[in-house]
Design a protein around this motif. Structure first.
Motif, PDB file in Angstrom:
ATOM      1  N   GLU A   1     -35.864  81.059 -27.024  1.00 34.42           N
ATOM      2  CA  GLU A   1     -34.369  80.304 -26.583  1.00 34.42           C
ATOM      3  C   GLU A   1     -34.232  80.588 -26.487  1.00 34.42           C
ATOM      4  N   GLU A   2     -32.649  81.543 -25.471  1.00 32.68           N
ATOM      5  CA  GLU A   2     -32.021  81.547 -24.850  1.00 32.68           C
ATOM      6  C   GLU A   2     -32.921  81.791 -23.059  1.00 32.68           C
ATOM      7  N   THR A   3     -34.274  81.271 -22.996  1.00 34.87           N
ATOM      8  CA  THR A   3     -34.716  81.304 -21.621  1.00 34.87           C
ATOM      9  C   THR A   3     -35.547  80.771 -21.904  1.00 34.87           C
ATOM     10  N   ASN A   4     -36.258  80.077 -20.262  1.00 34.08           N
ATOM     11  CA  ASN A   4     -37.327  79.363 -20.299  1.00 34.08           C
ATOM     12  C   ASN A   4     -38.830  80.205 -20.215  1.00 34.08           C
ATOM     13  N   ALA A   5     -38.962  81.210 -21.057  1.00 33.66           N
ATOM     14  CA  ALA A   5     -39.950  81.682 -20.569  1.00 33.66           C
ATOM     15  C   ALA A   5     -41.080  81.750 -22.145  1.00 33.66           C
ATOM     16  N   TYR A   6     -41.932  82.217 -21.330  1.00 32.44           N
ATOM     17  CA  TYR A   6     -43.469  81.880 -22.570  1.00 32.44           C
ATOM     18  C   TYR A   6     -43.473  82.870 -22.427  1.00 32.44           C
ATOM     19  N   VAL A   7     -43.441  84.074 -23.576  1.00 33.31           N
ATOM     20  CA  VAL A   7     -44.013  85.307 -23.967  1.00 33.31           C
ATOM     21  C   VAL A   7     -45.324  85.222 -24.442  1.00 33.31           C
ATOM     22  N   ILE A   8     -45.643  86.474 -24.037  1.00 35.56           N
ATOM     23  CA  ILE A   8     -47.055  87.126 -24.175  1.00 35.56           C
ATOM     24  C   ILE A   8     -46.786  88.354 -24.808  1.00 35.56           C
ATOM     25  N   THR A   9     -47.393  89.563 -25.833  1.00 35.51           N
ATOM     26  CA  THR A   9     -48.198  90.583 -25.878  1.00 35.51           C
ATOM     27  C   THR A   9     -49.532  91.220 -26.024  1.00 35.51           C
ATOM     28  N   ALA A  10     -49.188  92.262 -25.532  1.00 32.47           N
ATOM     29  CA  ALA A  10     -50.262  92.728 -25.570  1.00 32.47           C
ATOM     30  C   ALA A  10     -50.641  94.121 -26.728  1.00 32.47           C
ATOM     31  N   LYS A  11     -49.985  93.940 -27.433  1.00 32.26           N
ATOM     32  CA  LYS A  11     -49.812  94.552 -29.067  1.00 32.26           C
ATOM     33  C   LYS A  11     -49.855  93.579 -30.253  1.00 32.26           C
ATOM     34  N   PHE A  12     -50.691  93.346 -31.042  1.00 28.76           N
ATOM     35  CA  PHE A  12     -50.417  92.683 -32.636  1.00 28.76           C
ATOM     36  C   PHE A  12     -49.299  92.088 -32.825  1.00 28.76           C
ATOM     37  N   LEU A  13     -49.060  90.991 -32.962  1.00 27.09           N
ATOM     38  CA  LEU A  13     -48.395  90.320 -33.683  1.00 27.09           C
ATOM     39  C   LEU A  13     -47.692  89.273 -34.017  1.00 27.09           C
ATOM     40  N   GLU A  14     -47.994  89.503 -35.608  1.00 26.44           N
ATOM     41  CA  GLU A  14     -47.475  88.386 -36.206  1.00 26.44           C
ATOM     42  C   GLU A  14     -46.954  87.115 -36.249  1.00 26.44           C
ATOM     43  N   PHE A  15     -46.470  86.098 -34.712  1.00 21.06           N
ATOM     44  CA  PHE A  15     -45.537  85.640 -34.982  1.00 21.06           C
ATOM     45  C   PHE A  15     -46.316  83.415 -34.542  1.00 21.06           C
ATOM     46  N   TYR A  16     -45.930  83.065 -34.271  1.00 18.32           N
ATOM     47  CA  TYR A  16     -46.378  81.911 -34.141  1.00 18.32           C
ATOM     48  C   TYR A  16     -44.974  80.724 -33.028  1.00 18.32           C
ATOM     49  N   ASP A  17     -45.237  80.680 -31.939  1.00 18.95           N
ATOM     50  CA  ASP A  17     -44.606  79.572 -31.789  1.00 18.95           C
ATOM     51  C   ASP A  17     -45.955  78.565 -30.370  1.00 18.95           C
ATOM     52  N   PRO A  18     -45.439  77.827 -30.121  1.00 18.65           N
ATOM     53  CA  PRO A  18     -45.764  76.911 -28.914  1.00 18.65           C
ATOM     54  C   PRO A  18     -46.163  77.834 -27.663  1.00 18.65           C
ATOM     55  N   ASN A  19     -44.396  78.304 -27.298  1.00 16.76           N
ATOM     56  CA  ASN A  19     -44.183  79.368 -26.342  1.00 16.76           C
ATOM     57  C   ASN A  19     -44.226  80.877 -26.725  1.00 16.76           C
ATOM     58  N   PHE A  20     -45.375  81.501 -26.968  1.00 19.06           N
ATOM     59  CA  PHE A  20     -46.071  82.587 -27.811  1.00 19.06           C
ATOM     60  C   PHE A  20     -46.944  82.795 -27.868  1.00 19.06           C
ATOM     61  N   LEU A  21     -47.921  84.354 -27.168  1.00 14.57           N
ATOM     62  CA  LEU A  21     -48.973  83.961 -26.755  1.00 14.57           C
ATOM     63  C   LEU A  21     -49.643  85.645 -27.613  1.00 14.57           C
ATOM     64  N   ASP A  22     -50.521  85.932 -28.035  1.00 16.98           N
ATOM     65  CA  ASP A  22     -50.890  87.234 -28.558  1.00 16.98           C
ATOM     66  C   ASP A  22     -52.072  87.153 -27.963  1.00 16.98           C
ATOM     67  N   ILE A  23     -52.315  88.349 -26.788  1.00 14.64           N
ATOM     68  CA  ILE A  23     -53.225  88.938 -26.000  1.00 14.64           C
ATOM     69  C   ILE A  23     -54.400  90.421 -26.084  1.00 14.64           C
ATOM     70  N   SER A  24     -53.913  90.636 -27.792  1.00 14.78           N
ATOM     71  CA  SER A  24     -54.005  92.426 -27.625  1.00 14.78           C
ATOM     72  C   SER A  24     -55.279  92.373 -27.499  1.00 14.78           C
ATOM     73  N   ARG A  25     -56.103  91.079 -27.767  1.00 17.55           N
ATOM     74  CA  ARG A  25     -57.873  91.594 -27.984  1.00 17.55           C
ATOM     75  C   ARG A  25     -57.972  91.362 -26.432  1.00 17.55           C
TER      76      ARG A  25
END
Length: 302
Positions: free
Chosen positions: A139-163
């Motif tokens: 919401e506050e930035t123009n960032a696309y957020v990723i995580t390498a640790k599983f996190l249950e969350f959905y947004d077009p600008n978020f991606l879980d790549i923990s696998r």
């Protein structure tokens, strides 16, 4: 005189991706436990077992702590050499590189990684707080957020790549490919220093200066650690542990995402972030400390 070095490890396979980088530097790798005669073949020993039990671990910057462990006077080592070095394997580099090509092909946003987990819940960000932080970063930035640790969350600008974070080497490769990192107190910010990644790290119990003093691109924010100062784990008493977990979670609830974004935003010349017009720190109950050197051209934020 030439010195032959043996490397003793409790579980060599667990850190194989790190150990093999230094194979030319030591003669042999020995798995523990081993026979006493193997120890007696050596003239000197340097023991880094049970590190967190040593008093100086909580009184000296980590890099200086390790230098002294090797009988090296920290004062004789230039500051610029007190940084992390890590060489990613070619296989991990190419594999993760392809992942990021696909990510960047579908977004023109800067990629920010949130790493919310640590080896202990005392330093880990609760999932519900992590979800809030991800949402507020988007919401506050123009960032696309990723995580390498599983996190249950959905947004077009978020991606879980923990696998794709299959081992430490792949984890390091992921960090090396992001534009910025926001993390809890764990190995992630040490790796980020090795790759000059602008980083904001959140501490709950440790004085940030003891961990990031020599990392020029890492800025630290400390929650109000209070009675947990210097602690590395919870009490072994079940009832006390539950109380401690509850108190630590309360500290996390006070975290203002804009405080940590403010720290990372100070690297704007590196990140090139565009923030929404209402970007402003609300003045939360956390203590914010910006340790380490400033980036070239860095300007304070309001």
């Amino acid at each position: 005189d030439e010195v032959e070095v043996s490397f003793f490890q409790l579980n060599p396979f667990a850190t194989l991706s790190i150990t093999k980088q230094w194979h030319p530097k030591f003669k042999r790798l020995v798995a523990l436990p081993c026979e006493l005669k193997t120890f007696l073949e050596h003239d000197a020993f340097i023991d880094f077992g049970s590190l967190i039990l040593r008093e100086s671990m909580n009184t000296k910057p980590m890099v200086d702590f390790f230098l002294e462990g090797f009988s090296i006077d920290p004062e004789t080592v230039p500051v610029e050499r007190k940084r992390i070095k890590y060489q990613i394997s070619k296989q991990a580099q190419e594999y993760v590189g392809e992942i990021f090509k696909k990510i960047r092909a579908k977004t023109n946003r800067r990629i920010v990684m949130l790493h919310h987990g640590s080896t202990t819940s005392m330093r880990s960000m609760p999932d519900r707080v992590a979800r809030r932080v991800v949402r507020e970063i988007i919401e506050e930035t123009n960032a696309y957020v990723i995580t390498a640790k599983f996190l249950e969350f959905y947004d077009p600008n978020f991606l879980d790549i923990s696998r794709y974070s299959m081992d430490f080497d792949h984890f390091a490769a992921i960090i090396s490919n992001v534009d910025a990192l926001i993390t809890v107190d764990t190995s992630a910010y040490h790796l980020a220093d090795a790759f000059d990644i602008p980083t904001g790290v959140i501490f709950t119990t440790i004085d940030p200066e003891l961990r990031v003093k020599y990392y020029p691109h890492v800025k630290a924010l400390s929650l109000n650690e209070g009675k947990f100062a210097g602690r590395h784990s919870h009490s072994k008493d079940e009832q006390i542990m539950k109380q401690e977990v509850s108190e630590i979670e309360t500290l996390w609830e006070k975290l203002d995402t804009k405080d940590i974004l403010n720290l990372v935003y100070r690297h704007s010349k590196v990140c090139g972030w565009k923030l929404t017009s209402n970007f402003k720190t609300r003045g939360s109950d956390v203590r914010s400390q910006a340790y380490s050197g400033k980036c070239e051209g860095e300007q304070p934020t309001n």
